[in-house]
Design a protein around this motif. Structure first.
Motif, PDB file in Angstrom:
ATOM      1  N   SER A   1       0.853  -1.200   0.000  1.00 43.17           N
ATOM      2  CA  SER A   1       0.000   0.000   0.000  1.00 43.17           C
ATOM      3  C   SER A   1       0.880   1.238   0.000  1.00 43.17           C
ATOM      4  O   SER A   1       1.742   1.371   0.874  1.00 43.17           O
TER       5      SER A   1
ATOM      6  N   LEU B   1       2.449   4.716   0.766  1.00 39.09           N
ATOM      7  CA  LEU B   1       2.476   5.527   1.993  1.00 39.09           C
ATOM      8  C   LEU B   1       3.266   6.799   1.708  1.00 39.09           C
ATOM      9  O   LEU B   1       4.401   6.725   1.239  1.00 39.09           O
TER      10      LEU B   1
ATOM     11  N   ARG C   1       3.748   0.808   2.696  1.00 40.32           N
ATOM     12  CA  ARG C   1       3.713   0.343   4.077  1.00 40.32           C
ATOM     13  C   ARG C   1       4.506  -0.953   4.162  1.00 40.32           C
ATOM     14  O   ARG C   1       4.311  -1.869   3.362  1.00 40.32           O
TER      15      ARG C   1
ATOM     16  N   LEU D   1      -1.677   8.801  11.284  1.00 38.18           N
ATOM     17  CA  LEU D   1      -1.912   8.052  10.045  1.00 38.18           C
ATOM     18  C   LEU D   1      -3.349   8.255   9.569  1.00 38.18           C
ATOM     19  O   LEU D   1      -4.286   8.206  10.370  1.00 38.18           O
ATOM     20  N   LYS D   2      -3.465   8.503   8.261  1.00 36.73           N
ATOM     21  CA  LYS D   2      -4.801   8.652   7.664  1.00 36.73           C
ATOM     22  C   LYS D   2      -4.842   7.841   6.381  1.00 36.73           C
ATOM     23  O   LYS D   2      -3.834   7.772   5.664  1.00 36.73           O
ATOM     24  N   GLN D   3      -5.994   7.268   6.108  1.00 36.17           N
ATOM     25  CA  GLN D   3      -6.148   6.590   4.823  1.00 36.17           C
ATOM     26  C   GLN D   3      -6.518   7.651   3.778  1.00 36.17           C
ATOM     27  O   GLN D   3      -7.251   8.585   4.091  1.00 36.17           O
TER      28      GLN D   3
ATOM     29  N   TRP E   1      -2.016   5.654   2.006  1.00 40.36           N
ATOM     30  CA  TRP E   1      -1.916   6.126   3.383  1.00 40.36           C
ATOM     31  C   TRP E   1      -1.074   7.387   3.447  1.00 40.36           C
ATOM     32  O   TRP E   1      -0.157   7.583   2.657  1.00 40.36           O
TER      33      TRP E   1
END
Ligand SMILES: [Fe+2]
Length: 211
Positions: free
Chosen positions: A85, A87, A142, A192-194, A199
């Motif tokens: 994912s 980041l 990530r 942390l935020k999606q 991310w």
């Protein structure tokens, strides 16, 4: 027949097994940085708001056995075949009175999608220098879990006039794994935020002045 040869054999076997766990690099897990401080990097224009109060210094943690010196200077660690994912990790490097540290080196490394470190090359390793506002930004993926460890990113940060900080930063959505990790510390959790792309993480580092 005496049992001592058996005991000795067992001890030798245990010693050999222990030796096999010692990394070949043989360093003391506190490698210093060897990059030239050449001033602030080009403005990243992140406009990150500095906190009003800072700590006396970000908590240090072990560098672990997988640090590689002389990493590439870059902000994007994503490879064409990366499938983790995405980041975006960014933040400020500051003094204990929350002033920006411009031109500080931020060197990060983390494991890949399978929990492995690239100890031959520089996959998911890189360093950069903060801009005039003390900002840094990396685009990476990530990391994942590996044996005995929660998800984390290793970091070394140093300004021209500060002490070296070696630490690790963590993810808030790994509650169970964080709790089970013996060296995890909550003050090292990033915000942390999606996002639509993956991310967004923010972590600010506070460096102590040179002694
Ligand atoms: Fe690690």
């Amino acid at each position: 027949m005496s049992e001592f040869p058996v005991i000795r054999r067992r001890l030798l076997k245990g010693f050999a097994a222990w030796i096999a766990t010692v990394p070949l690099t043989g360093h003391a897990y506190n490698t210093s940085l060897n990059y030239d401080f050449s001033g602030a990097a080009a403005d990243l224009e992140l406009n990150l708001e500095a906190p009003v109060t800072c700590t006396s210094g970000t908590r240090a943690q072990t560098e672990g056995p997988f640090y590689s010196p002389a990493t590439p200077r870059r902000s994007t660690l994503i490879e064409p075949d990366s499938n983790g994912s995405p980041l975006v990790l960014e933040g400020l490097v500051m003094t204990p009175d929350c002033r920006p540290v411009a031109g500080a080196v931020v060197d990060i490394w983390h494991c890949d999608e399978q929990g492995r470190y690239d100890n031959q090359g520089y996959r998911y390793r890189g360093h950069q220098f903060t801009d005039g506002a003390g900002s840094y930004q990396f685009k990476t993926i990530r990391p994942t879990l590996y044996s005995g460890r929660t998800e984390h990113i290793h970091v070394k940060v140093q300004g021209e006039n500060t002490r070296l900080l070696t630490t690790q930063i963590y993810f808030p959505d790994r509650k169970q794994e964080n709790a089970a990790d013996r060296i995890f510390r909550p003050e090292l959790i990033m915000n942390l935020k999606q996002t639509v792309d993956g991310w967004y993480g923010r972590f600010d580092f506070v460096l102590q002045p040179k002694a």
